[in-house]
Design a protein around this motif. Sequence first.
Motif, PDB file in Angstrom:
ATOM      1  N   LYS A 131       0.869  -1.171   0.000  1.00 55.82           N
ATOM      2  CA  LYS A 131       0.000   0.000   0.000  1.00 55.82           C
ATOM      3  C   LYS A 131       0.909   1.224   0.000  1.00 55.82           C
ATOM      4  N   ILE A 132       0.618   2.181  -0.857  1.00 53.66           N
ATOM      5  CA  ILE A 132       1.515   3.334  -0.985  1.00 53.66           C
ATOM      6  C   ILE A 132       0.893   4.569  -0.338  1.00 53.66           C
ATOM      7  N   ASP A 133       1.721   5.302   0.325  1.00 55.25           N
ATOM      8  CA  ASP A 133       1.356   6.572   0.934  1.00 55.25           C
ATOM      9  C   ASP A 133       1.642   7.656  -0.100  1.00 55.25           C
ATOM     10  N   PHE A 134       0.791   8.674  -0.183  1.00 54.38           N
ATOM     11  CA  PHE A 134       0.980   9.694  -1.215  1.00 54.38           C
ATOM     12  C   PHE A 134       2.303  10.438  -1.064  1.00 54.38           C
ATOM     13  N   ASN A 135       2.745  10.668   0.166  1.00 54.15           N
ATOM     14  CA  ASN A 135       4.048  11.314   0.366  1.00 54.15           C
ATOM     15  C   ASN A 135       5.174  10.457  -0.221  1.00 54.15           C
ATOM     16  N   GLU A 136       5.081   9.136  -0.045  1.00 58.82           N
ATOM     17  CA  GLU A 136       6.090   8.228  -0.621  1.00 58.82           C
ATOM     18  C   GLU A 136       6.099   8.333  -2.141  1.00 58.82           C
ATOM     19  N   LEU A 137       4.914   8.362  -2.730  1.00 57.91           N
ATOM     20  CA  LEU A 137       4.821   8.479  -4.180  1.00 57.91           C
ATOM     21  C   LEU A 137       5.492   9.754  -4.664  1.00 57.91           C
ATOM     22  N   MET A 138       5.171  10.870  -4.023  1.00 56.44           N
ATOM     23  CA  MET A 138       5.781  12.137  -4.426  1.00 56.44           C
ATOM     24  C   MET A 138       7.301  12.094  -4.222  1.00 56.44           C
ATOM     25  N   GLY A 139       7.754  11.467  -3.133  1.00 56.76           N
ATOM     26  CA  GLY A 139       9.193  11.314  -2.904  1.00 56.76           C
ATOM     27  C   GLY A 139       9.853  10.534  -4.028  1.00 56.76           C
ATOM     28  N   MET A 140       9.216   9.450  -4.493  1.00 57.16           N
ATOM     29  CA  MET A 140       9.771   8.656  -5.594  1.00 57.16           C
ATOM     30  C   MET A 140       9.851   9.477  -6.875  1.00 57.16           C
ATOM     31  N   ILE A 141       8.834  10.253  -7.139  1.00 55.06           N
ATOM     32  CA  ILE A 141       8.845  11.096  -8.340  1.00 55.06           C
ATOM     33  C   ILE A 141       9.986  12.108  -8.250  1.00 55.06           C
ATOM     34  N   ILE A 142      10.145  12.725  -7.102  1.00 56.58           N
ATOM     35  CA  ILE A 142      11.190  13.746  -6.933  1.00 56.58           C
ATOM     36  C   ILE A 142      12.579  13.138  -7.091  1.00 56.58           C
ATOM     37  N   VAL A 143      12.883  12.041  -6.378  1.00 53.80           N
ATOM     38  CA  VAL A 143      14.249  11.494  -6.434  1.00 53.80           C
ATOM     39  C   VAL A 143      14.571  10.857  -7.772  1.00 53.80           C
ATOM     40  N   ASN A 144      13.562  10.373  -8.489  1.00 52.51           N
ATOM     41  CA  ASN A 144      13.832   9.728  -9.774  1.00 52.51           C
ATOM     42  C   ASN A 144      13.781  10.667 -10.973  1.00 52.51           C
ATOM     43  N   PHE A 145      13.002  11.740 -10.883  1.00 55.16           N
ATOM     44  CA  PHE A 145      12.828  12.590 -12.056  1.00 55.16           C
ATOM     45  C   PHE A 145      13.181  14.058 -11.833  1.00 55.16           C
ATOM     46  N   PHE A 146      13.396  14.445 -10.584  1.00 57.15           N
ATOM     47  CA  PHE A 146      13.752  15.833 -10.288  1.00 57.15           C
ATOM     48  C   PHE A 146      14.972  15.895  -9.370  1.00 57.15           C
ATOM     49  N   GLU A 147      15.833  14.885  -9.456  1.00 56.69           N
ATOM     50  CA  GLU A 147      16.999  14.814  -8.565  1.00 56.69           C
ATOM     51  C   GLU A 147      17.969  15.977  -8.766  1.00 56.69           C
ATOM     52  N   ASN A 148      17.950  16.614  -9.917  1.00 58.23           N
ATOM     53  CA  ASN A 148      18.848  17.742 -10.164  1.00 58.23           C
ATOM     54  C   ASN A 148      18.222  19.091  -9.818  1.00 58.23           C
ATOM     55  N   HIS A 149      16.998  19.060  -9.340  1.00 58.80           N
ATOM     56  CA  HIS A 149      16.349  20.307  -8.929  1.00 58.80           C
ATOM     57  C   HIS A 149      17.067  20.857  -7.700  1.00 58.80           C
ATOM     58  N   ARG A 150      17.265  22.138  -7.658  1.00 60.97           N
ATOM     59  CA  ARG A 150      18.065  22.744  -6.580  1.00 60.97           C
ATOM     60  C   ARG A 150      17.490  22.481  -5.184  1.00 60.97           C
ATOM     61  N   ASN A 151      16.202  22.217  -5.070  1.00 53.43           N
ATOM     62  CA  ASN A 151      15.602  21.982  -3.758  1.00 53.43           C
ATOM     63  C   ASN A 151      15.134  20.538  -3.557  1.00 53.43           C
ATOM     64  N   CYS A 152      15.721  19.624  -4.288  1.00 58.48           N
ATOM     65  CA  CYS A 152      15.342  18.207  -4.196  1.00 58.48           C
ATOM     66  C   CYS A 152      15.424  17.702  -2.755  1.00 58.48           C
ATOM     67  N   GLU A 153      16.542  17.895  -2.097  1.00 57.46           N
ATOM     68  CA  GLU A 153      16.731  17.390  -0.732  1.00 57.46           C
ATOM     69  C   GLU A 153      15.745  18.014   0.248  1.00 57.46           C
ATOM     70  N   ARG A 154      15.476  19.301   0.085  1.00 57.77           N
ATOM     71  CA  ARG A 154      14.525  19.969   0.966  1.00 57.77           C
ATOM     72  C   ARG A 154      13.123  19.400   0.783  1.00 57.77           C
ATOM     73  N   MET A 155      12.741  19.139  -0.467  1.00 61.41           N
ATOM     74  CA  MET A 155      11.415  18.581  -0.717  1.00 61.41           C
ATOM     75  C   MET A 155      11.288  17.199  -0.088  1.00 61.41           C
ATOM     76  N   ILE A 156      12.325  16.390  -0.216  1.00 62.49           N
ATOM     77  CA  ILE A 156      12.307  15.039   0.356  1.00 62.49           C
ATOM     78  C   ILE A 156      12.180  15.110   1.879  1.00 62.49           C
ATOM     79  N   ARG A 157      12.958  15.976   2.503  1.00 65.95           N
ATOM     80  CA  ARG A 157      12.856  16.140   3.972  1.00 65.95           C
ATOM     81  C   ARG A 157      11.474  16.617   4.379  1.00 65.95           C
ATOM     82  N   SER A 158      10.915  17.557   3.627  1.00 67.65           N
ATOM     83  CA  SER A 158       9.595  18.095   3.946  1.00 67.65           C
ATOM     84  C   SER A 158       8.493  17.019   3.853  1.00 67.65           C
ATOM     85  N   LEU A 159       8.649  16.101   2.923  1.00 67.13           N
ATOM     86  CA  LEU A 159       7.680  15.022   2.766  1.00 67.13           C
ATOM     87  C   LEU A 159       7.836  13.932   3.823  1.00 67.13           C
TER      88      LEU A 159
END
Length: 161
Positions: A131-159
């Motif tokens: 069962k997937i949590d929506f925060n986990e899903l968004m985290g997967m999208i960020i680390v796999n497709f937006f890893e070069n975004h300047r605020n990637c780490e901050r978004m992951i921590r926030s989630l």
Amino acid sequence: MKVRDRAAEIRGIFYTHCKEIIDGLPSFDINESKKLRNYGTISEEIVFIDGSLLNFFERIVDGNIAEYSYEYLRPDTGFFFHYQNEGIENGIRKPLHHLHVGIKKDANKNLSELIPKELLEHGGPHYKAPKIDFNELMGMIIVNFFENHRNCERMIRSLRV
């Protein structure tokens, strides 16, 4: 949980944690039971800054998420993954919580000729998934497709994933 409360929670994830990677802020289509506020559906197509899409759907029954469908699509290649719970379990053929992975039928012609036909659209297997949590899903999208975004780490921590 009430349907509107859940919609506000999901909207808050985008507004507070992920607004830098989405193109505009999603409004969400909410269909709530007139008599029972903890029954209804929430849906939206979220567009990301790179043109990718997230088709979001949840059905709330008696205050719980009874069904969900979170489909992430990369239009440039047709690649998608889709976490789903349709509320019905069909054993090993279609587990309650399952994942589809593949490319859309109308994807790049050269690419679609290279992969097995089972991976076109939803012709392939329903992979059993937790069962997937929506925060986990968004985290997967960020680390796999937006890893070069300047605020990637901050978004992951926030989630908190």
